[in-house]
Design a protein around this motif. Sequence first.
Motif, PDB file in Angstrom:
ATOM      1  N   THR A 101      61.621  60.180  45.059  1.00 36.19           N
ATOM      2  CA  THR A 101      60.888  61.155  45.878  1.00 36.19           C
ATOM      3  C   THR A 101      59.570  61.576  45.231  1.00 36.19           C
ATOM      4  N   THR A 102      59.437  61.343  43.937  1.00 32.90           N
ATOM      5  CA  THR A 102      58.208  61.716  43.233  1.00 32.90           C
ATOM      6  C   THR A 102      57.107  60.658  43.356  1.00 32.90           C
ATOM      7  N   ALA A 103      57.443  59.496  43.918  1.00 31.37           N
ATOM      8  CA  ALA A 103      56.432  58.448  44.100  1.00 31.37           C
ATOM      9  C   ALA A 103      55.358  58.947  45.061  1.00 31.37           C
ATOM     10  N   ARG A 104      54.201  58.325  45.010  1.00 33.11           N
ATOM     11  CA  ARG A 104      53.066  58.738  45.831  1.00 33.11           C
ATOM     12  C   ARG A 104      52.845  57.743  46.972  1.00 33.11           C
ATOM     13  N   ARG A 105      51.973  58.122  47.901  1.00 31.87           N
ATOM     14  CA  ARG A 105      51.644  57.250  49.031  1.00 31.87           C
ATOM     15  C   ARG A 105      51.165  55.893  48.531  1.00 31.87           C
ATOM     16  N   TYR A 106      50.359  55.887  47.474  1.00 30.38           N
ATOM     17  CA  TYR A 106      49.861  54.634  46.893  1.00 30.38           C
ATOM     18  C   TYR A 106      51.014  53.723  46.473  1.00 30.38           C
ATOM     19  N   ASP A 107      52.050  54.309  45.859  1.00 30.21           N
ATOM     20  CA  ASP A 107      53.197  53.525  45.402  1.00 30.21           C
ATOM     21  C   ASP A 107      53.900  52.851  46.583  1.00 30.21           C
ATOM     22  N   ALA A 108      54.057  53.591  47.673  1.00 35.30           N
ATOM     23  CA  ALA A 108      54.705  53.031  48.866  1.00 35.30           C
ATOM     24  C   ALA A 108      53.863  51.895  49.448  1.00 35.30           C
ATOM     25  N   ALA A 109      52.555  52.110  49.533  1.00 33.59           N
ATOM     26  CA  ALA A 109      51.671  51.075  50.072  1.00 33.59           C
ATOM     27  C   ALA A 109      51.683  49.823  49.197  1.00 33.59           C
ATOM     28  N   LEU A 110      51.648  50.016  47.890  1.00 32.81           N
ATOM     29  CA  LEU A 110      51.674  48.880  46.973  1.00 32.81           C
ATOM     30  C   LEU A 110      52.987  48.110  47.095  1.00 32.81           C
ATOM     31  N   ARG A 111      54.100  48.823  47.182  1.00 32.97           N
ATOM     32  CA  ARG A 111      55.403  48.167  47.330  1.00 32.97           C
ATOM     33  C   ARG A 111      55.458  47.358  48.626  1.00 32.97           C
ATOM     34  N   MET A 112      54.965  47.938  49.706  1.00 34.63           N
ATOM     35  CA  MET A 112      54.954  47.223  50.986  1.00 34.63           C
ATOM     36  C   MET A 112      54.122  45.952  50.887  1.00 34.63           C
ATOM     37  N   GLN A 113      52.983  46.054  50.221  1.00 32.73           N
ATOM     38  CA  GLN A 113      52.109  44.899  50.076  1.00 32.73           C
ATOM     39  C   GLN A 113      52.750  43.826  49.208  1.00 32.73           C
ATOM     40  N   THR A 114      53.297  44.188  48.073  1.00 37.62           N
ATOM     41  CA  THR A 114      53.840  43.182  47.151  1.00 37.62           C
ATOM     42  C   THR A 114      55.131  42.556  47.673  1.00 37.62           C
ATOM     43  N   GLU A 115      55.934  43.322  48.430  1.00 37.13           N
ATOM     44  CA  GLU A 115      57.179  42.780  48.961  1.00 37.13           C
ATOM     45  C   GLU A 115      57.028  42.230  50.378  1.00 37.13           C
ATOM     46  N   HIS A 116      55.834  42.331  50.945  1.00 32.21           N
ATOM     47  CA  HIS A 116      55.559  41.842  52.304  1.00 32.21           C
ATOM     48  C   HIS A 116      56.519  42.464  53.318  1.00 32.21           C
ATOM     49  N   VAL A 117      56.633  43.795  53.255  1.00 27.93           N
ATOM     50  CA  VAL A 117      57.482  44.542  54.170  1.00 27.93           C
ATOM     51  C   VAL A 117      56.683  45.696  54.753  1.00 27.93           C
ATOM     52  N   ASP A 118      57.257  46.354  55.748  1.00 27.48           N
ATOM     53  CA  ASP A 118      56.557  47.481  56.355  1.00 27.48           C
ATOM     54  C   ASP A 118      57.352  48.783  56.255  1.00 27.48           C
ATOM     55  N   ALA A 119      58.273  48.830  55.281  1.00 30.79           N
ATOM     56  CA  ALA A 119      59.029  50.061  55.048  1.00 30.79           C
ATOM     57  C   ALA A 119      59.616  50.041  53.643  1.00 30.79           C
ATOM     58  N   VAL A 120      59.736  51.229  53.067  1.00 31.59           N
ATOM     59  CA  VAL A 120      60.401  51.387  51.765  1.00 31.59           C
ATOM     60  C   VAL A 120      61.387  52.544  51.873  1.00 31.59           C
ATOM     61  N   LEU A 121      62.478  52.409  51.131  1.00 32.62           N
ATOM     62  CA  LEU A 121      63.496  53.449  51.098  1.00 32.62           C
ATOM     63  C   LEU A 121      63.166  54.450  49.997  1.00 32.62           C
ATOM     64  N   VAL A 122      63.624  55.682  50.180  1.00 33.63           N
ATOM     65  CA  VAL A 122      63.362  56.751  49.226  1.00 33.63           C
ATOM     66  C   VAL A 122      64.702  57.340  48.768  1.00 33.63           C
ATOM     67  N   MET A 123      64.871  57.403  47.452  1.00 33.90           N
ATOM     68  CA  MET A 123      66.104  57.923  46.874  1.00 33.90           C
ATOM     69  C   MET A 123      65.798  59.171  46.052  1.00 33.90           C
ATOM     70  N   ASP A 124      66.756  60.090  46.050  1.00 36.93           N
ATOM     71  CA  ASP A 124      66.722  61.243  45.155  1.00 36.93           C
ATOM     72  C   ASP A 124      67.942  61.087  44.265  1.00 36.93           C
ATOM     73  N   GLU A 125      67.692  60.652  43.047  1.00 34.49           N
ATOM     74  CA  GLU A 125      68.747  60.280  42.111  1.00 34.49           C
ATOM     75  C   GLU A 125      69.531  59.128  42.722  1.00 34.49           C
ATOM     76  N   ASP A 126      70.798  59.329  43.100  1.00 38.38           N
ATOM     77  CA  ASP A 126      71.594  58.233  43.661  1.00 38.38           C
ATOM     78  C   ASP A 126      71.822  58.368  45.156  1.00 38.38           C
ATOM     79  N   ARG A 127      71.031  59.181  45.817  1.00 35.91           N
ATOM     80  CA  ARG A 127      71.249  59.463  47.235  1.00 35.91           C
ATOM     81  C   ARG A 127      70.038  59.045  48.061  1.00 35.91           C
ATOM     82  N   LEU A 128      70.285  58.260  49.112  1.00 37.84           N
ATOM     83  CA  LEU A 128      69.227  57.862  50.033  1.00 37.84           C
ATOM     84  C   LEU A 128      68.817  59.086  50.844  1.00 37.84           C
ATOM     85  N   VAL A 129      67.530  59.446  50.788  1.00 44.06           N
ATOM     86  CA  VAL A 129      67.068  60.662  51.459  1.00 44.06           C
ATOM     87  C   VAL A 129      65.988  60.407  52.500  1.00 44.06           C
TER      88      VAL A 129
END
Length: 156
Positions: A101-129
Motif C-alpha cells: 500500500t506504500t507503493a506510489r503511482r509510478y511503481d504501479a505504472a512501471l510494474r504494468m509496463q514491465t509485466e505487460h499488464v493493465d492491473a496490479v494487486l495491492v497487499m497490506d502485509e498478507d492481505r489483499l486490499v
Amino acid sequence: MTTGPQHLAAPPETVDEDPPIARLMITRVVGITPDAPLSTALRLMATTGVRHLPVLDGDRCRGIVHEVDVARFVSSGGDSPMSRAALHVEDLTRPTEPLPTTARRYDAALRMQTEHVDAVLVMDEDRLVGIVTATDLVRSLAAFTSAADQQSRPPS
C-alpha cells in the motif's frame, strides 16, 4: 526585478505528483479460486463488471486472471464447450508480486509496463486490499493535470 517574496498558487505540500497507490486503488475486489472452471470466471467477470480477477488460494494470492487472456483463449478457438470445461482459472493465471500500500503511482505504472499488464494487486502485509488498473492511473493523472492547470491560471 522583484523585491518581495514570491508566492506559489498552492503550497508545495498540497501537490502530490506521485500519490500512494492506496489513494488510487479500488477496494472492491472480486476474487476467484484457482480450481474454478473458466466458465465461472467468465460469468463472474460479466456479472460484476470487472476485468481482472485475483486468484486466491485460501489466504494466499496466487496471481491474477486478466480479461484479455480469457478473450485471447476464446478467440483462439478455445471456446468449444469441451475445451472450456477442461480449462480452470489456474491455467490462465498470471503470477504476480502484489505491491504494498506504500507503493506510489509510478511503481504501479512501471510494474504494468514491465509485466505487460493493465492491473496490479495491492497487499497490506498478507492481505489483499485492492487493485489498481491502467484506468485508475489515467484518472489520477487527469485529475492531477486538471488541478495543476487550475493552480497556474491567474485569478480572474
